[in-house]
Design a protein around this motif. Structure first.
Motif, PDB file in Angstrom:
ATOM      1  N   GLU A  26       1.946  10.240   3.091  1.00 28.70           N
ATOM      2  CA  GLU A  26       2.468   9.498   2.059  1.00 28.70           C
ATOM      3  C   GLU A  26       2.403   9.748   0.473  1.00 28.70           C
ATOM      4  N   ASP A 153       9.958  -2.658  -4.214  1.00 26.52           N
ATOM      5  CA  ASP A 153       9.095  -2.212  -2.957  1.00 26.52           C
ATOM      6  C   ASP A 153       9.521  -1.142  -2.208  1.00 26.52           C
ATOM      7  N   ASP A 155      10.048   2.442  -0.571  1.00 24.56           N
ATOM      8  CA  ASP A 155       8.886   3.612  -0.402  1.00 24.56           C
ATOM      9  C   ASP A 155       9.602   4.807  -0.099  1.00 24.56           C
ATOM     10  N   SER A 157       8.217   7.363   1.310  1.00 26.14           N
ATOM     11  CA  SER A 157       7.232   7.960   2.417  1.00 26.14           C
ATOM     12  C   SER A 157       8.187   8.465   3.661  1.00 26.14           C
ATOM     13  N   PHE A 160       8.760   5.666   5.806  1.00 26.73           N
ATOM     14  CA  PHE A 160      10.035   4.913   5.586  1.00 26.73           C
ATOM     15  C   PHE A 160      11.091   5.590   5.904  1.00 26.73           C
TER      16      PHE A 160
END
Length: 194
Positions: A26, A153, A155, A157, A160
Motif C-alpha cells: 500500500e 476515506d 483507499d 491500495s 481495496f
C-alpha cells in the motif's frame, strides 16, 4: 489483423522493470510512470505524469479496440482498473497526497488535457465499480469525475482493489505487475512510433 498481431507481439515482449520498491504494498506502490525512462533522451519521466498520461490516454482512445484484441480478458480487466486508479490519483489528489477538500475537486489543467478523450475514457476504459466506490454520487461523465469530491476515506491500495474485484490481494498484486508490463510495452511502442 496486422495491427492486432503487432500489438499482441508488443505485449508478449513486455518485460517487467526492476524497482527498489516492493510491488503491491500500500505505501510502496510502484506506478508505471515511476518505472519508465524516455528512451530518446535517457531522462526519467517520473516528474511529468501529466504529459505521460495525456499522451498515453490519447493513444488508448485512438487504439482501444486494437488494445482489447491484443490482450486477454483478465489483463483487460486489470488494465482498466489500474489505469482508472492512476488517472484518479493524479486528477483527484493534491500535491500533499490528500483528496481535494471542496468542489470542484481536481487538477483542472490535467482534466483539460484529458478532456478530448474523456468520453472514451469514461464509457469504455474506466472501471465502473471502482468509480462508484470512489465518489459519494455516481459521476455521469468525465467532467463529473473531475468535479466531484473523492471520498475522504477512499483507499488506492491493492487491498481495496481486491475487495472491489472479489479477489485476494496477492492476485491483484500480480495483476498490477501484468498491468505495468502491458503499459510499459505500449508506452515503448508509442514512444518509438512518435
Amino acid at each position: 489483423k496486422k495491427d492486432v498481431k503487432l500489438v499482441r507481439d508488443i505485449v508478449l515482449r513486455g518485460k517487467s522493470v526492476s524497482s527498489s520498491r516492493p510491488v503491491g504494498e500500500e505505501d510502496g506502490d510502484t506506478e508505471l510512470i515511476d518505472m519508465l525512462e524516455d528512451e530518446r533522451s535517457g531522462a526519467a519521466v517520473e516528474g511529468d505524469k501529466q504529459w505521460f498520461l495525456e499522451t498515453f490516454c490519447r493513444h488508448v482512445e485512438e487504439n482501444w479496440e486494437t488494445i482489447r484484441a491484443g490482450i486477454k480478458l483478465r489483463e483487460k480487466e486489470y488494465v482498466r482498473i489500474f489505469l482508472t486508479k492512476d488517472i484518479l490519483k493524479v486528477l483527484k489528489i493534491d500535491g500533499n497526497g490528500n483528496p481535494y477538500p471542496k468542489e470542484p475537486a481536481g487538477d483542472e489543467g490535467f482534466y483539460r488535457g484529458l478532456e478530448p478523450c474523456g468520453e472514451t475514457l469514461y464509457h469504455k476504459v474506466f472501471y465502473e465499480k471502482y468509480l462508484l466506490r470512489a465518489f459519494m454520487e455516481r459521476p455521469e461523465d468525465f467532467y463529473e469525475v473531475y468535479v466531484k469530491l473523492l471520498r475522504k476515506d477512499f483507499d488506492f491500495s491493492d487491498k481495496f482493489i481486491a475487495q472491489i474485484l472479489g479477489k485476494d490481494k496477492a492476485t491483484v498484486s500480480r495483476g498490477g505487475r501484468s498491468y505495468r508490463n502491458v503499459m510499459e510495452a505500449f508506452y515503448k511502442y508509442y514512444l518509438n512510433s512518435v
